[in-house]
Design a protein around this motif. Sequence first.
Motif, PDB file in Angstrom:
ATOM      1  N   MET A 291      48.961  44.065  38.172  1.00 38.77           N
ATOM      2  CA  MET A 291      49.424  44.718  39.397  1.00 38.77           C
ATOM      3  C   MET A 291      48.632  44.143  40.575  1.00 38.77           C
ATOM      4  O   MET A 291      47.459  44.499  40.787  1.00 38.77           O
ATOM      5  N   PRO A 292      49.224  43.220  41.364  1.00 37.54           N
ATOM      6  CA  PRO A 292      48.507  42.656  42.513  1.00 37.54           C
ATOM      7  C   PRO A 292      48.113  43.757  43.498  1.00 37.54           C
ATOM      8  O   PRO A 292      48.943  44.565  43.912  1.00 37.54           O
ATOM      9  N   THR A 293      46.839  43.810  43.834  1.00 41.64           N
ATOM     10  CA  THR A 293      46.282  44.909  44.620  1.00 41.64           C
ATOM     11  C   THR A 293      45.356  44.367  45.702  1.00 41.64           C
ATOM     12  O   THR A 293      44.599  43.417  45.460  1.00 41.64           O
ATOM     13  N   LYS A 294      45.404  44.986  46.869  1.00 40.17           N
ATOM     14  CA  LYS A 294      44.472  44.671  47.949  1.00 40.17           C
ATOM     15  C   LYS A 294      43.625  45.902  48.261  1.00 40.17           C
ATOM     16  O   LYS A 294      44.147  47.013  48.357  1.00 40.17           O
ATOM     17  N   ILE A 295      42.338  45.675  48.387  1.00 40.09           N
ATOM     18  CA  ILE A 295      41.422  46.713  48.858  1.00 40.09           C
ATOM     19  C   ILE A 295      41.216  46.474  50.347  1.00 40.09           C
ATOM     20  O   ILE A 295      40.631  45.461  50.750  1.00 40.09           O
TER      21      ILE A 295
ATOM     22  N   VAL B  27      39.905  42.649  50.078  1.00 35.43           N
ATOM     23  CA  VAL B  27      39.635  42.037  48.781  1.00 35.43           C
ATOM     24  C   VAL B  27      40.926  42.062  47.986  1.00 35.43           C
ATOM     25  O   VAL B  27      41.548  43.120  47.826  1.00 35.43           O
ATOM     26  N   SER B  28      41.355  40.910  47.495  1.00 32.93           N
ATOM     27  CA  SER B  28      42.597  40.806  46.717  1.00 32.93           C
ATOM     28  C   SER B  28      42.261  40.527  45.261  1.00 32.93           C
ATOM     29  O   SER B  28      41.403  39.690  44.953  1.00 32.93           O
ATOM     30  N   LEU B  29      42.957  41.229  44.374  1.00 34.59           N
ATOM     31  CA  LEU B  29      42.713  41.033  42.946  1.00 34.59           C
ATOM     32  C   LEU B  29      43.933  41.504  42.151  1.00 34.59           C
ATOM     33  O   LEU B  29      44.816  42.176  42.691  1.00 34.59           O
ATOM     34  N   ASN B  30      43.960  41.148  40.889  1.00 32.51           N
ATOM     35  CA  ASN B  30      44.980  41.616  39.971  1.00 32.51           C
ATOM     36  C   ASN B  30      44.392  42.720  39.100  1.00 32.51           C
ATOM     37  O   ASN B  30      43.413  42.502  38.377  1.00 32.51           O
ATOM     38  N   VAL B  31      44.978  43.911  39.184  1.00 36.78           N
ATOM     39  CA  VAL B  31      44.528  45.032  38.355  1.00 36.78           C
ATOM     40  C   VAL B  31      45.323  45.013  37.054  1.00 36.78           C
ATOM     41  O   VAL B  31      46.563  44.956  37.066  1.00 36.78           O
ATOM     42  N   THR B  32      44.633  45.070  35.931  1.00 35.55           N
ATOM     43  CA  THR B  32      45.273  45.002  34.621  1.00 35.55           C
ATOM     44  C   THR B  32      45.093  46.315  33.869  1.00 35.55           C
ATOM     45  O   THR B  32      44.584  47.294  34.401  1.00 35.55           O
ATOM     46  N   ASP B  33      45.495  46.312  32.615  1.00 37.58           N
ATOM     47  CA  ASP B  33      45.343  47.501  31.774  1.00 37.58           C
ATOM     48  C   ASP B  33      43.943  47.619  31.178  1.00 37.58           C
ATOM     49  O   ASP B  33      43.694  48.481  30.347  1.00 37.58           O
ATOM     50  N   LYS B  34      43.021  46.772  31.607  1.00 33.38           N
ATOM     51  CA  LYS B  34      41.603  46.881  31.254  1.00 33.38           C
ATOM     52  C   LYS B  34      40.821  47.178  32.531  1.00 33.38           C
ATOM     53  O   LYS B  34      41.211  46.771  33.612  1.00 33.38           O
ATOM     54  N   VAL B  35      39.716  47.882  32.382  1.00 39.57           N
ATOM     55  CA  VAL B  35      38.937  48.301  33.547  1.00 39.57           C
ATOM     56  C   VAL B  35      38.345  47.097  34.280  1.00 39.57           C
ATOM     57  O   VAL B  35      37.777  46.182  33.661  1.00 39.57           O
TER      58      VAL B  35
END
Length: 493
Positions: A442-446, A478-486
């Motif tokens: 899930m592409p996510t930006k903070i 901050v841009s990152l990909n959130v996955t099903d792992k912490v």
Amino acid sequence: MQSQNKLNKLVKLALVATTLTASNIAPILMGAIPSAQAVPVTAKRADDFINSICVNTHFGYPDTPYVSQFSTTKQKLIDLGVRHIRDAGVGSSYASRLKELAAVGIKTNYVMLPIYGVLPNSSYWGRGQYVQINDLIKNQIGTDVVDAVEVGNEIDLNYRSHYWRKGDSATLSNDPNSSLYWVSYIRSLTKDTWNAIKGDPATAHLKVVGPSLGGSYGYGSKKLLGDLSNVVDWGNVHSYPFGGNPFNNPFSYATLSKYFYHGNFPSVNIDENPWAQDVYSPSFGSKPMTATETGYYTTGNGKGISEKVHGKYMPRLFLEYFRKGFVRTCSYEFLNEWNQPTNSEANFGLLRNDLSEKPAYTALKNVITRMKDPGVNAKTFTPQALDFSLTVTPPAGYNRSQYVHSVLLQKTNGSFYLALWHDISNNDTTVTPPRSIEHPAMPTKINLNTRISRASTFVLDDAGNKIEGDIAVNNNTVSLNVTDKVTIIKLTP
């Protein structure tokens, strides 16, 4: 269509009305809206999260590694970094094991079981020699060894086989569904336990944890125990997520035709359709809740999850319960009791029966190591707020971006730690064994207003191992990909 300014006002109003984390804001910030105004979110103490983690153990079971390999088991607990166990038992050898653990900082949530003859007073039936609970703690185990006393265990399931003598007149019926004598029994037991513990200066500091139920799961059980809020410090629930959640309007999502029915993700019972709180919390009023049993088994009867999925789920489970306000969450359990691959009861452990580490143990150990706070004021300092929001741009078929969950923590050195994960079901439980499901990131930006000097990432692989590195902060984002792992983002102001 709302204007962006109106939307920002709605976000601010929601923050005033409710206690929010960034994940609460995520549903508002998805779809065609590319960004959102950052808002203050007050962090939780990192130490409070670590202190909420607990594992069930059985240090009174001589046919398991808890006893036969006690020294190795003790070292594995130390290595894990957990501070609390949940256990029940009697005897000098049993007490000596708990004392050894307390000496290295691992205290016991003691379950008071009539099966062992441990009771608040002699008016209750018990098996074997009668022992009063506060005398047991003072004279045998130690008031610095136990930090909480739990009233009974799943009394609605166990009372016929354990808590009454066979044929005694107190057993009004052999059918637990036609006679709820056990309700009045557990209510009296809870009240008398409270009076025994709190009425003794030596034990008055201990928390009294309310009774759990094991089979009364439906909304018809709401407030079945009546009001116990004045005789407990903490409420209690046993909310295993592997059975799904039937108390919702079914919908199709993430390859499952009935998502909550047929999913087993960690928040399935406590978040969007929180039957665990809805059913059990009313008996405990506004008192904080605990989950003294929750977790998953691997292999077992064919319905257990894989060790890979177990490794994904367990760090998420502890974060989910902490996120929802649970003050203590006890995984069932620390190790596989026996080497019986087809027995579900023997395969709940974070460790295998030979004490080798499952991915769940490795993953949880790495999270605890990352989040523990050695600061002298770790338990008492006042956390600060971080101005941020999340913008999730979900891939096709994953429009429920509110399932990107987060917890914001802070250590005494001032650094913030934002834990992020996609709380998605990795199993389809309609088939045996459960079908494994892989999901896209899930592409996510903070989006940040607080000035950050450095950001770094901590992620887990499928074996539970940690991968660390720096991450860029571009235009307060901050841009990152959130996955099903912490994933844990360290943000240094």
